[in-house]
Design a protein around this motif. Structure first.
Motif, mmCIF file in Angstrom:
data_model
loop_
_atom_site.group_PDB
_atom_site.id
_atom_site.type_symbol
_atom_site.label_atom_id
_atom_site.label_comp_id
_atom_site.label_asym_id
_atom_site.label_seq_id
_atom_site.Cartn_x
_atom_site.Cartn_y
_atom_site.Cartn_z
ATOM 1 N N LEU A 6 0.825 -1.212 0.000
ATOM 2 C CA LEU A 6 0.000 0.000 0.000
ATOM 3 C C LEU A 6 0.858 1.259 0.000
ATOM 4 O O LEU A 6 0.568 2.217 -0.725
ATOM 5 N N ALA A 7 1.914 1.260 0.797
ATOM 6 C CA ALA A 7 2.799 2.425 0.858
ATOM 7 C C ALA A 7 3.509 2.636 -0.478
ATOM 8 O O ALA A 7 3.605 3.772 -0.966
ATOM 9 N N GLY A 37 0.892 -1.965 8.789
ATOM 10 C CA GLY A 37 0.526 -3.343 9.076
ATOM 11 C C GLY A 37 -0.340 -3.495 10.312
ATOM 12 O O GLY A 37 -0.461 -4.590 10.865
ATOM 13 N N GLN A 38 -0.931 -2.417 10.755
ATOM 14 C CA GLN A 38 -1.809 -2.440 11.926
ATOM 15 C C GLN A 38 -3.255 -2.486 11.438
ATOM 16 O O GLN A 38 -4.012 -1.539 11.585
ATOM 17 N N GLY A 39 -3.608 -3.605 10.855
ATOM 18 C CA GLY A 39 -4.928 -3.794 10.280
ATOM 19 C C GLY A 39 -4.856 -3.770 8.764
ATOM 20 O O GLY A 39 -3.828 -3.427 8.175
ATOM 21 N N SER A 40 -5.952 -4.169 8.168
ATOM 22 C CA SER A 40 -6.052 -4.221 6.707
ATOM 23 C C SER A 40 -7.389 -3.625 6.285
ATOM 24 O O SER A 40 -8.356 -3.669 7.043
ATOM 25 N N ASP A 44 -14.464 -3.499 0.590
ATOM 26 C CA ASP A 44 -14.905 -2.341 -0.187
ATOM 27 C C ASP A 44 -13.802 -1.294 -0.305
ATOM 28 O O ASP A 44 -13.594 -0.713 -1.368
ATOM 29 N N LYS A 45 -13.065 -1.057 0.782
ATOM 30 C CA LYS A 45 -11.969 -0.079 0.743
ATOM 31 C C LYS A 45 -10.790 -0.611 -0.065
ATOM 32 O O LYS A 45 -10.120 0.138 -0.786
ATOM 33 N N LEU A 60 -3.434 -6.419 -5.207
ATOM 34 C CA LEU A 60 -3.336 -5.669 -3.967
ATOM 35 C C LEU A 60 -3.208 -6.581 -2.755
ATOM 36 O O LEU A 60 -2.400 -6.344 -1.872
ATOM 37 N N VAL A 61 -3.991 -7.642 -2.713
ATOM 38 C CA VAL A 61 -4.050 -8.453 -1.489
ATOM 39 C C VAL A 61 -3.202 -9.712 -1.521
ATOM 40 O O VAL A 61 -2.940 -10.302 -0.471
#
Length: 152
Positions: A6-7, A37-40, A44-45, A60-61
């Motif tokens: 993501l970053a 990395g404190q949650g995903s 939808d997001k 992405l995932v």
């Protein structure tokens, strides 16, 4: 691993965390947490982020997909040239630092990305042994310095 991805995608897009947050209707702190990395993100997001960054939701995932991007605003690339390499095994020189990816199979070329499959070596957790793993890499087209076939 999704946090690093993501970053990298955000930096490639030239956006701040606040700009991303505004674009998908969440807070800057939430974006920061995901990147750390404190949650995903919820599905939808995650879908909104994939659209924003021009990648698929799978890209992405998936832990089997690596993003290779300097995050800089490099030169533009005519996607017709790399498209000629689809289905071929190539060597890709990228990021202006002499890095090269050897024996990569070109899977696809889209606006902004060269999708390749390659074998990488990863250390085995808790062992001195190294495993070879087949992964997909999305390489920022702006970072490609050269591409050439490696086989017959």
């Amino acid at each position: 691993m999704i946090g690093d991805k993501l970053a990298a995608l955000r930096r490639r897009a030239g956006m701040s965390q606040q700009e991303v947050a505004s674009a998908i209707g969440t807070s800057r702190q939430t974006i920061s947490n995901w990147e750390l990395g404190q949650g995903s993100p919820a599905l939808d997001k995650a879908a909104e982020l994939a659209r924003l960054y021009g990648v698929t939701l799978d890209d992405l995932v998936s832990d089997e997909v690596d993003v290779v991007s300097s995050g800089g605003q490099g030169r533009t690339c005519d996607i017709h040239v790399p498209r000629a390499f689809i289905g071929r095994t190539v060597t890709v020189a990228y990021a202006g630092d002499g890095s090269a990816l050897l024996d990569a199979e070109v899977l696809d070329v889209s606006d902004g990305w060269l999708r390749v499959a390659c074998t990488v070596k990863r250390p085995r957790l808790g062992s001195l042994k190294v495993d070879e793993e087949r992964v997909v890499r999305l390489i920022d087209l702006r970072d490609i310095d050269g591409i050439a076939t490696t086989g017959a």
